[in-house]
Design a protein around this motif. Structure first.
Motif, PDB file in Angstrom:
ATOM      1  N   GLU A  40       0.711  -0.864  -0.141  1.00 43.45           N
ATOM      2  CA  GLU A  40      -0.045  -0.039   0.095  1.00 43.45           C
ATOM      3  C   GLU A  40       0.468   1.602  -0.105  1.00 43.45           C
ATOM      4  O   GLU A  40       0.778   2.286  -0.416  1.00 43.45           O
ATOM      5  N   ASN A  41       1.779   0.879   0.648  1.00 40.16           N
ATOM      6  CA  ASN A  41       2.974   2.203   0.907  1.00 40.16           C
ATOM      7  C   ASN A  41       4.141   1.534  -0.230  1.00 40.16           C
ATOM      8  O   ASN A  41       4.639   3.065  -0.342  1.00 40.16           O
ATOM      9  N   ILE A  42       3.733   1.818  -0.820  1.00 43.73           N
ATOM     10  CA  ILE A  42       4.998   1.831  -2.439  1.00 43.73           C
ATOM     11  C   ILE A  42       4.515   3.033  -3.169  1.00 43.73           C
ATOM     12  O   ILE A  42       3.527   3.646  -3.623  1.00 43.73           O
ATOM     13  N   GLU A  43       5.386   3.351  -3.799  1.00 44.37           N
ATOM     14  CA  GLU A  43       5.228   5.116  -3.971  1.00 44.37           C
ATOM     15  C   GLU A  43       4.718   4.350  -5.796  1.00 44.37           C
ATOM     16  O   GLU A  43       6.203   3.850  -5.937  1.00 44.37           O
ATOM     17  N   LYS A  44       4.280   5.482  -6.175  1.00 48.84           N
ATOM     18  CA  LYS A  44       3.884   4.956  -7.724  1.00 48.84           C
ATOM     19  C   LYS A  44       5.359   5.560  -8.284  1.00 48.84           C
ATOM     20  O   LYS A  44       5.674   6.781  -8.637  1.00 48.84           O
ATOM     21  N   PRO A  45       6.150   5.172  -9.351  1.00 52.85           N
ATOM     22  CA  PRO A  45       6.957   5.774  -9.898  1.00 52.85           C
ATOM     23  C   PRO A  45       6.611   6.888 -11.043  1.00 52.85           C
ATOM     24  O   PRO A  45       6.003   6.336 -11.628  1.00 52.85           O
ATOM     25  N   SER A  46       7.458   7.759 -11.058  1.00 55.67           N
ATOM     26  CA  SER A  46       7.670   8.417 -12.228  1.00 55.67           C
ATOM     27  C   SER A  46       8.952   8.446 -12.951  1.00 55.67           C
ATOM     28  O   SER A  46       9.882   8.417 -12.868  1.00 55.67           O
ATOM     29  N   THR A  47       8.344   9.032 -14.490  1.00 51.11           N
ATOM     30  CA  THR A  47       9.233   8.745 -15.468  1.00 51.11           C
ATOM     31  C   THR A  47      11.164  10.013 -14.768  1.00 51.11           C
ATOM     32  O   THR A  47      11.756   9.903 -14.706  1.00 51.11           O
ATOM     33  N   ASP A  48      10.189  10.537 -14.343  1.00 53.26           N
ATOM     34  CA  ASP A  48      11.379  11.872 -13.727  1.00 53.26           C
ATOM     35  C   ASP A  48      12.002  11.599 -12.873  1.00 53.26           C
ATOM     36  O   ASP A  48      12.972  11.686 -12.646  1.00 53.26           O
ATOM     37  N   ARG A  49      11.528  10.778 -12.073  1.00 50.14           N
ATOM     38  CA  ARG A  49      12.335  10.222 -10.673  1.00 50.14           C
ATOM     39  C   ARG A  49      13.290   8.958 -11.239  1.00 50.14           C
ATOM     40  O   ARG A  49      14.205   8.788 -10.639  1.00 50.14           O
ATOM     41  N   ILE A  50      12.922   8.241 -12.102  1.00 50.95           N
ATOM     42  CA  ILE A  50      13.464   7.073 -12.418  1.00 50.95           C
ATOM     43  C   ILE A  50      14.577   7.774 -13.669  1.00 50.95           C
ATOM     44  O   ILE A  50      15.799   7.187 -13.277  1.00 50.95           O
ATOM     45  N   ALA A  51      14.321   8.667 -14.022  1.00 49.16           N
ATOM     46  CA  ALA A  51      15.286   8.901 -15.544  1.00 49.16           C
ATOM     47  C   ALA A  51      16.910   9.879 -14.083  1.00 49.16           C
ATOM     48  O   ALA A  51      17.620   9.459 -14.330  1.00 49.16           O
ATOM     49  N   SER A  52      15.777  11.064 -13.432  1.00 54.36           N
ATOM     50  CA  SER A  52      16.772  11.132 -11.837  1.00 54.36           C
ATOM     51  C   SER A  52      18.144  10.476 -11.099  1.00 54.36           C
ATOM     52  O   SER A  52      19.849  10.033 -11.458  1.00 54.36           O
TER      53      SER A  52
END
Length: 168
Positions: free
Chosen positions: A73-85
């Protein structure tokens, strides 16, 4: 035939009434009772162990399931900006570490000394004049200005300038 029966009955009666027989049966009874008690105690301990293991398994299963549910339930949804960074930071770190290691190995292979990293000087505060050091104005730092070669022009600017010169 009656004598045979009476002889046999007499032998049985003598064996039963013999003090040694009573003693042997008494010991057998006591030993049998001890065996029954020990087996009963063993079965009781096995039952207790089974209950304790079941309780431990039950509680750990519930705790593990709850922790898993909370984690999901507490897993953050990955965003492409955060993944790229994060990927860029990881790759840069890996490259710099790899390059530093390769450079250190090359220096070692060539027999060159490793460079000593200089530490920044630590400011020392004199105990005799703390007020004077606090009132002093900091020295302004001039930003470094990169030197630009005025004759150097990027190639794309040259192309557009040449195009402009050829057009009437």
């Amino acid at each position: 035939m009656s004598t045979q029966i009476s002889n046999q009955a007499s032998k049985v009666w003598n064996t039963l009434t013999d003090p040694e027989t009573a003693k042997t049966y008494g010991q057998t009874g006591k030993l049998t009772w001890n065996i029954i008690q020990e087996v009963g105690l063993l079965l009781w301990l096995v039952l207790c162990l089974t209950l304790v293991l079941f309780d431990w398994f039950w509680k750990n299963s519930i705790r593990l399931g709850s922790n898993t549910r909370n984690w999901i339930e507490n897993i953050e949804k990955p965003s492409t900006d955060r993944i790229a960074s994060e990927t860029g930071k990881t790759l840069a770190s890996a490259f710099s570490n790899g390059a530093a290691f390769a450079l250190a190995q090359a220096r070692e292979q060539l027999g060159l000394p490793q460079p000593v990293e200089e530490e920044a000087p630590k400011p020392s505060v004199s105990s005799s004049a703390p007020a004077a050091s606090m009132k002093a104005e900091p020295t302004p730092v001039k930003p470094a200005v990169p030197k630009v070669d005025e004759n150097a022009v990027p190639s794309d600017v040259l192309e557009t300038t040449e195009e402009m010169d050829t057009k009437p």
